[in-house]
Design an enzyme around this catalytic site. Structure first.
Site, PDB file in Angstrom:
ATOM      1  N   HIS A 106       0.889  -1.209   0.087  1.00 49.34           N
ATOM      2  CA  HIS A 106      -0.031  -0.034  -0.160  1.00 49.34           C
ATOM      3  C   HIS A 106       0.831   1.360   0.072  1.00 49.34           C
ATOM      4  CE1 HIS A 106      -2.472  -2.908   2.434  1.00 49.34           C
ATOM      5  NE2 HIS A 106      -3.410  -2.381   1.719  1.00 49.34           N
ATOM      6  N   ASP A 109       2.423   1.860   3.488  1.00 45.27           N
ATOM      7  CA  ASP A 109       3.334   0.731   3.976  1.00 45.27           C
ATOM      8  C   ASP A 109       4.711   1.399   3.480  1.00 45.27           C
ATOM      9  OD1 ASP A 109       1.046  -0.938   4.536  1.00 45.27           O
ATOM     10  OD2 ASP A 109       1.556  -1.774   2.451  1.00 45.27           O
ATOM     11  N   GLU A 237     -10.478  -7.004  -5.143  1.00 47.63           N
ATOM     12  CA  GLU A 237     -10.057  -7.996  -4.105  1.00 47.63           C
ATOM     13  C   GLU A 237     -11.408  -8.109  -3.211  1.00 47.63           C
ATOM     14  OE1 GLU A 237      -6.484  -7.864  -2.018  1.00 47.63           O
ATOM     15  OE2 GLU A 237      -7.561  -8.862  -0.140  1.00 47.63           O
ATOM     16  N   GLU A 273      -9.068 -13.726  -2.128  1.00 51.20           N
ATOM     17  CA  GLU A 273      -8.192 -13.914  -0.824  1.00 51.20           C
ATOM     18  C   GLU A 273      -8.911 -15.049  -0.088  1.00 51.20           C
ATOM     19  OE1 GLU A 273      -6.622 -10.812   1.356  1.00 51.20           O
ATOM     20  OE2 GLU A 273      -6.992 -11.734   3.205  1.00 51.20           O
ATOM     21  N   HIS A 276     -10.918 -14.226   2.870  1.00 54.43           N
ATOM     22  CA  HIS A 276     -12.246 -13.417   2.428  1.00 54.43           C
ATOM     23  C   HIS A 276     -13.239 -14.341   1.885  1.00 54.43           C
ATOM     24  CE1 HIS A 276      -9.705  -9.426   1.616  1.00 54.43           C
ATOM     25  NE2 HIS A 276      -9.461  -9.909   2.998  1.00 54.43           N
ATOM     26  N   ASP A 301      -4.514 -13.561  -2.804  1.00 51.08           N
ATOM     27  CA  ASP A 301      -3.955 -13.413  -1.606  1.00 51.08           C
ATOM     28  C   ASP A 301      -3.833 -14.758  -0.881  1.00 51.08           C
ATOM     29  OD1 ASP A 301      -3.073 -10.889  -2.151  1.00 51.08           O
ATOM     30  OD2 ASP A 301      -4.197  -9.918  -0.591  1.00 51.08           O
ATOM     31  N   ASP A 312     -11.225 -12.280  10.093  1.00 50.47           N
ATOM     32  CA  ASP A 312     -10.313 -12.578   9.346  1.00 50.47           C
ATOM     33  C   ASP A 312      -8.679 -12.638   9.978  1.00 50.47           C
ATOM     34  OD1 ASP A 312      -9.034 -11.981   6.623  1.00 50.47           O
ATOM     35  OD2 ASP A 312      -9.140 -10.083   6.257  1.00 50.47           O
ATOM     36  N   ASP A 314      -6.102 -13.993   8.998  1.00 47.65           N
ATOM     37  CA  ASP A 314      -4.972 -13.947   8.255  1.00 47.65           C
ATOM     38  C   ASP A 314      -3.810 -14.801   8.629  1.00 47.65           C
ATOM     39  OD1 ASP A 314      -6.121 -11.932   6.280  1.00 47.65           O
ATOM     40  OD2 ASP A 314      -5.401 -10.357   7.169  1.00 47.65           O
TER      41      ASP A 314
END
Ligand code: XUL
Ligand code: CO
Length: 441
Positions: A106, A109, A237, A273, A276, A301, A312, A314
């Protein structure tokens, strides 16, 4: 040889090499061999692995109940530009020690957002210049860039779908800058994830208006990027919720309908993802199949959720059975179109050693590589495909083929049903197919 900046951040760890499945070395690949040929392509062509900048170098483990737990040595400098350069040094060292070629980011980031739009632009210019130097002469590339249109308070009511035009204009400027950054760093693709493009309450929301604004916003971004010579794909996404109660890009099928309705289908594909997909009540495989059937499976992802809770999490992908089923979908549909496998995954809050970042990525990479090898075996050494094809073989010739081609109308089918007599139902053979896959593991 690892690319190391002025400081070596992961001193204890050298280049991660392939040592084979008998190796007991936790810092080696047991299955991933980038140049190994599998089903006619190199492993690293099937699987363009990417490291996610945000989780790996930015996420210090904070959650709604507590502050971060991880101390990153690249985070120590007070000057934001120096801190961003240190972070980039750490990222390049990490990616090159893993032997990977890609990362995703991003805008903020890469470097902190400034206090004003101009200050943010100045920050981005500084890190672009540094990034361009770092990329030179290395195999490392940007898989995709994106803009963070969800963290800043200005986006609490959405970015492209915000009811206030001023916010939509600001988000447009941010996306312009993020596209410029992606192009300057030779990024291959560009992603839109609409975390706050949705609603918290329908009571105060004009959904149609917001979705139309989203479509206009995406057209503007696409037209601008193309005018700057950007040749990559744009990916949407999907995610059903979190942080919004309801997100407009709910799942792959919803996004495909939206892209077709608003004339965006030629430029946009889908980034699926795993976590998701499961939040939307689907499997990862389901979402991959929906995207692939629409010729829109652009990127992945990679992560996994937790079966016992509904958010989420992750986590790094380690569930071999799930990834094999996903690879079967990917391989049978001709692969991923242009994108790769981005580890949008974070180590747990209590995984506080720098080495944990390596274990996590090595595990995820080996899980996908092993799943690819298993898929090759399923496709080439078993009757898997034959059994599934046979299930549909009544449409390959004769009256079934005529139906498919629209030659038989309802009356003709009525007549056929009368004359064909009794017939035996055909078994779906699910258990046999599951056993075939397990036999290959
Ligand atoms: C959030 C998420 C994002 C996108 C990029 O759930 O997946 O990190 O991948 O904005
Ligand atoms: Co993601």
């Amino acid at each position: 040889m690892a690319i190391i900046g002025s400081i070596e951040y992961f001193k204890e760890i050298g280049d991660i090499k392939f040592e084979g499945k008998e190796s007991k070395n936790p810092l080696a690949y047991k299955y991933y061999r980038p140049n190994e040929m599998v089903l006619g392509k190199k492993m690293n062509e099937h699987l363009k692995f990417a490291v996610a900048y945000w989780h790996s170098f930015g996420n210090t483990g904070n959650d709604p109940f507590g502050v971060g737990t991880k101390v990153f040595p690249w985070n120590h400098q007070s000057d934001p530009i120096q801190r961003a350069k240190d972070k980039m040094d750490a990222a390049f060292e990490f990616i090159s020690k893993l032997g990977l070629e890609y990362f995703c980011f991003h805008d903020f980031d890469l470097i902190d957002e400034g206090n004003t739009l101009s200050a943010s632009e100045h920050h981005l210019q500084s890190i672009i210049a540094y990034g361009q130097q770092k990329l030179k002469g290395t195999p490392i590339k940007v898989l995709w860039g994106t803009a963070n249109l969800f963290s800043h308070p200005r986006y609490m009511n959405g970015a492209a779908t915000n009811p206030d035009f001023k916010v939509v204009a600001y988000a447009s400027a941010q996306v312009k800058n993020a596209i410029d950054t992606t192009i300057a760093l030779e990024g291959e693709h560009y992603v839109f994830w609409g975390g706050r493009e949705g609603y918290v309450s329908l009571l105060n929301t004009k959904m149609k208006k917001e979705i139309e604004h989203l479509a206009q916003f995406l057209h503007n971004a696409k037209d601008y990027a193309r005018s700057q010579g950007f040749k990559g794909h744009f990916f949407i996404e999907p995610k059903p919720a979190e942080p919004s109660k309801h997100q407009y890009d709910y799942d792959a099928a919803t996004v495909i309908g939206f892209l077709n309705q608003y004339g965006l289908a030629d430029d946009f594909k889908i980034n699926i993802e795993v976590n998701h997909a499961t939040l939307a009540g689907h499997t990862f495989q389901h979402e991959l199949q929906v995207a692939a059937d629409a010729n829109m499976l652009g990127s992945i992802d990679a992560n996994r959720g937790d079966y016992q809770n509904g958010w989420d999490t992750d986590q790094f992908p380690t569930n071999l059975g799930e990834v094999v089923e996903a690879m079967l979908v990917i391989v049978q549909n001709g692969g991923i179109q242009g994108g790769g496998v981005n580890f949008d995954a974070k180590t747990r809050r209590n995984s506080t050693d720098l080495a944990d970042l390596f274990y996590a990525h090595i595990g995820g990479i080996d899980t996908f590589a092993r799943a690819l090898l298993i898929t090759e075996k399923v496709m080439t050494h078993t009757d898997f495909k034959k059994i599934v094809d046979h299930r549909y073989s009544s449409f390959d010739a004769g009256k079934g083929k005529a139906f498919k081609e629209g030659i038989l109308d309802l009356l003709a089918l009525h007549q056929i049903a009368h004359t064909q007599g009794e017939f035996k139902p055909t078994s779906g053979k699910q258990e046999l197919l599951e056993n075939i896959i397990n036999d290959c593991i």
